[in-house]
Design a protein around this motif. Structure first.
Motif, mmCIF file in Angstrom:
data_model
loop_
_atom_site.group_PDB
_atom_site.id
_atom_site.type_symbol
_atom_site.label_atom_id
_atom_site.label_comp_id
_atom_site.label_asym_id
_atom_site.label_seq_id
_atom_site.Cartn_x
_atom_site.Cartn_y
_atom_site.Cartn_z
ATOM 1 N N ARG A 114 24.791 134.805 -10.199
ATOM 2 C CA ARG A 114 24.337 133.082 -9.471
ATOM 3 C C ARG A 114 24.336 132.678 -11.340
ATOM 4 N NH1 ARG A 114 19.404 134.830 -10.020
ATOM 5 N NH2 ARG A 114 17.236 132.540 -10.540
ATOM 6 N N LEU A 115 24.087 133.142 -12.384
ATOM 7 C CA LEU A 115 24.255 132.441 -13.363
ATOM 8 C C LEU A 115 25.609 132.040 -13.939
ATOM 9 C CD1 LEU A 115 21.099 135.078 -15.353
ATOM 10 C CD2 LEU A 115 20.918 132.570 -13.861
ATOM 11 N N LYS A 116 26.602 132.606 -13.299
ATOM 12 C CA LYS A 116 27.674 131.837 -13.637
ATOM 13 C C LYS A 116 27.197 130.489 -13.752
ATOM 14 C CE LYS A 116 30.100 136.358 -12.669
ATOM 15 N NZ LYS A 116 31.148 136.782 -12.271
ATOM 16 N N GLY A 117 27.064 129.730 -12.865
ATOM 17 C CA GLY A 117 27.039 128.473 -13.380
ATOM 18 C C GLY A 117 26.316 127.690 -13.716
ATOM 19 N N ALA A 118 25.124 128.241 -14.827
ATOM 20 C CA ALA A 118 24.088 127.434 -15.233
ATOM 21 C C ALA A 118 24.980 126.622 -16.309
ATOM 22 C CB ALA A 118 23.548 128.807 -16.312
ATOM 23 N N TYR A 119 26.091 126.504 -16.722
ATOM 24 C CA TYR A 119 26.647 125.695 -17.313
ATOM 25 C C TYR A 119 26.165 124.388 -16.601
ATOM 26 C CZ TYR A 119 31.033 126.052 -14.769
ATOM 27 O OH TYR A 119 32.061 126.418 -13.724
ATOM 28 N N GLY A 120 26.100 124.129 -15.432
ATOM 29 C CA GLY A 120 25.701 123.151 -14.468
ATOM 30 C C GLY A 120 25.157 122.089 -15.443
ATOM 31 N N TYR A 121 23.777 123.118 -15.771
ATOM 32 C CA TYR A 121 22.599 122.180 -16.307
ATOM 33 C C TYR A 121 23.119 120.918 -17.559
ATOM 34 C CZ TYR A 121 19.423 124.718 -13.802
ATOM 35 O OH TYR A 121 19.132 125.533 -12.492
ATOM 36 N N ILE A 122 24.487 121.647 -17.982
ATOM 37 C CA ILE A 122 24.784 120.391 -18.757
ATOM 38 C C ILE A 122 25.027 118.989 -18.376
ATOM 39 C CG2 ILE A 122 27.045 119.792 -20.313
ATOM 40 C CD1 ILE A 122 27.045 122.551 -20.958
ATOM 41 N N GLY A 123 25.956 119.278 -16.971
ATOM 42 C CA GLY A 123 26.334 117.737 -16.243
ATOM 43 C C GLY A 123 24.514 117.304 -15.549
ATOM 44 N N LEU A 124 24.037 118.272 -14.714
ATOM 45 C CA LEU A 124 22.842 117.670 -14.296
ATOM 46 C C LEU A 124 21.639 116.996 -15.100
ATOM 47 C CD1 LEU A 124 20.522 116.927 -12.071
ATOM 48 C CD2 LEU A 124 19.704 119.444 -12.579
ATOM 49 N N PHE A 125 21.360 117.704 -16.193
ATOM 50 C CA PHE A 125 20.617 117.164 -17.616
ATOM 51 C C PHE A 125 20.993 115.824 -17.960
ATOM 52 C CE2 PHE A 125 18.000 121.240 -18.128
ATOM 53 C CZ PHE A 125 17.515 120.642 -16.729
ATOM 54 N N GLY A 126 22.718 116.113 -18.813
ATOM 55 C CA GLY A 126 23.599 114.870 -18.698
ATOM 56 C C GLY A 126 23.259 113.778 -17.829
ATOM 57 N N ALA A 127 23.480 113.681 -16.625
ATOM 58 C CA ALA A 127 22.879 112.557 -15.664
ATOM 59 C C ALA A 127 21.577 112.111 -15.617
ATOM 60 C CB ALA A 127 23.519 113.069 -14.187
ATOM 61 N N ILE A 128 20.688 113.123 -15.784
ATOM 62 C CA ILE A 128 19.607 112.116 -16.164
ATOM 63 C C ILE A 128 19.020 111.794 -17.203
ATOM 64 C CG2 ILE A 128 16.603 113.378 -16.572
ATOM 65 C CD1 ILE A 128 17.795 115.388 -14.474
ATOM 66 N N LEU A 129 19.248 111.711 -18.576
ATOM 67 C CA LEU A 129 19.612 111.701 -19.906
ATOM 68 C C LEU A 129 20.016 110.220 -19.123
ATOM 69 C CD1 LEU A 129 18.403 111.759 -22.934
ATOM 70 C CD2 LEU A 129 20.671 113.083 -23.282
ATOM 71 N N LEU A 130 21.262 109.842 -18.962
ATOM 72 C CA LEU A 130 21.906 108.613 -19.107
ATOM 73 C C LEU A 130 21.256 107.871 -18.204
ATOM 74 C CD1 LEU A 130 25.973 109.659 -18.831
ATOM 75 C CD2 LEU A 130 24.778 108.622 -20.928
ATOM 76 N N SER A 131 20.605 108.549 -17.183
ATOM 77 C CA SER A 131 19.263 107.164 -16.343
ATOM 78 C C SER A 131 18.029 107.054 -17.056
ATOM 79 C CB SER A 131 19.420 108.178 -15.000
ATOM 80 O OG SER A 131 20.348 108.948 -14.511
ATOM 81 N N LEU A 132 17.821 107.800 -17.777
ATOM 82 C CA LEU A 132 16.748 107.699 -18.550
ATOM 83 C C LEU A 132 17.584 106.362 -19.818
ATOM 84 C CD1 LEU A 132 14.284 107.482 -19.418
ATOM 85 C CD2 LEU A 132 14.656 109.635 -20.851
ATOM 86 N N THR A 133 18.498 106.655 -20.181
ATOM 87 C CA THR A 133 19.315 105.488 -21.368
ATOM 88 C C THR A 133 19.246 104.017 -20.856
ATOM 89 O OG1 THR A 133 19.826 107.010 -22.316
ATOM 90 C CG2 THR A 133 20.810 104.606 -23.153
ATOM 91 N N ALA A 134 19.963 104.143 -19.365
ATOM 92 C CA ALA A 134 20.264 102.625 -18.979
ATOM 93 C C ALA A 134 18.446 102.041 -18.722
ATOM 94 C CB ALA A 134 20.822 102.809 -17.146
ATOM 95 N N ALA A 135 17.618 102.809 -17.923
ATOM 96 C CA ALA A 135 16.145 102.265 -17.995
ATOM 97 C C ALA A 135 15.370 101.870 -18.889
ATOM 98 C CB ALA A 135 15.158 103.208 -17.063
ATOM 99 N N LEU A 136 16.033 102.779 -19.946
ATOM 100 C CA LEU A 136 15.654 102.287 -20.818
ATOM 101 C C LEU A 136 15.800 100.761 -22.140
ATOM 102 C CD1 LEU A 136 15.084 104.982 -23.040
ATOM 103 C CD2 LEU A 136 12.474 103.882 -21.872
#
Length: 142
Positions: A114-136
């Protein structure tokens, strides 16, 4: 006076909407696969897992894990998409695509694959980072 959707949402938000539609296709695909596996392996409702069929359990977990992450991803994707629609769309497409890879790896019956999909954390953490940036930005911190 009526307000059009173009006045409410940022330019390019249509790509974010397409990402949401893509994610719905993912959920339907995973759900259909669980339904097919239930029939194939004789796992009756409301049973969530099988005591005998590990492959079924892997198919079920691929779907269940995606459902567990989905609400948080939706929130971060929406916030990120409102502030940075093109970047959020790319990150969202990465996350959704990774869940297909995750499922295909899991469907082998070897949970490590299932770790073949681990690259998805780029998308998830990227969205979190952009959300944090928007909040700030809204708080005028940055």
């Amino acid at each position: 006076m009526t307000t059009s959707i173009d006045e409410l949402l940022p330019h390019h938000f249509g790509y974010v909407i397409l990402t949401f539609i893509y994610s719905y296709v993912l959920l339907m695909y995973l759900g259909i696969n669980v339904g097919k596996a239930r029939k194939k392996y004789g796992v009756k409702y409301p049973q969530m897992y099988s005591d005998k069929e590990n492959i079924f359990n892997c198919i079920q977990r691929a779907h269940q894990n995606t459902l567990e992450l989905y609400p948080a991803w939706l929130i971060f994707q929406l916030i990120a998409g409102l502030a940075f629609p093109l970047s959020a769309s790319v990150l969202g497409a990465i996350w959704v695509t990774s869940r297909f890879s995750y499922a295909q790896g899991y469907y082998t019956g070897d949970p490590e694959k299932r770790l073949k999909g681990a690259y998805g954390y780029i998308g998830l953490f990227g969205a979190i980072l952009l959300s944090l940036t928007a909040a700030l930005q809204l708080l005028h911190v940055i």
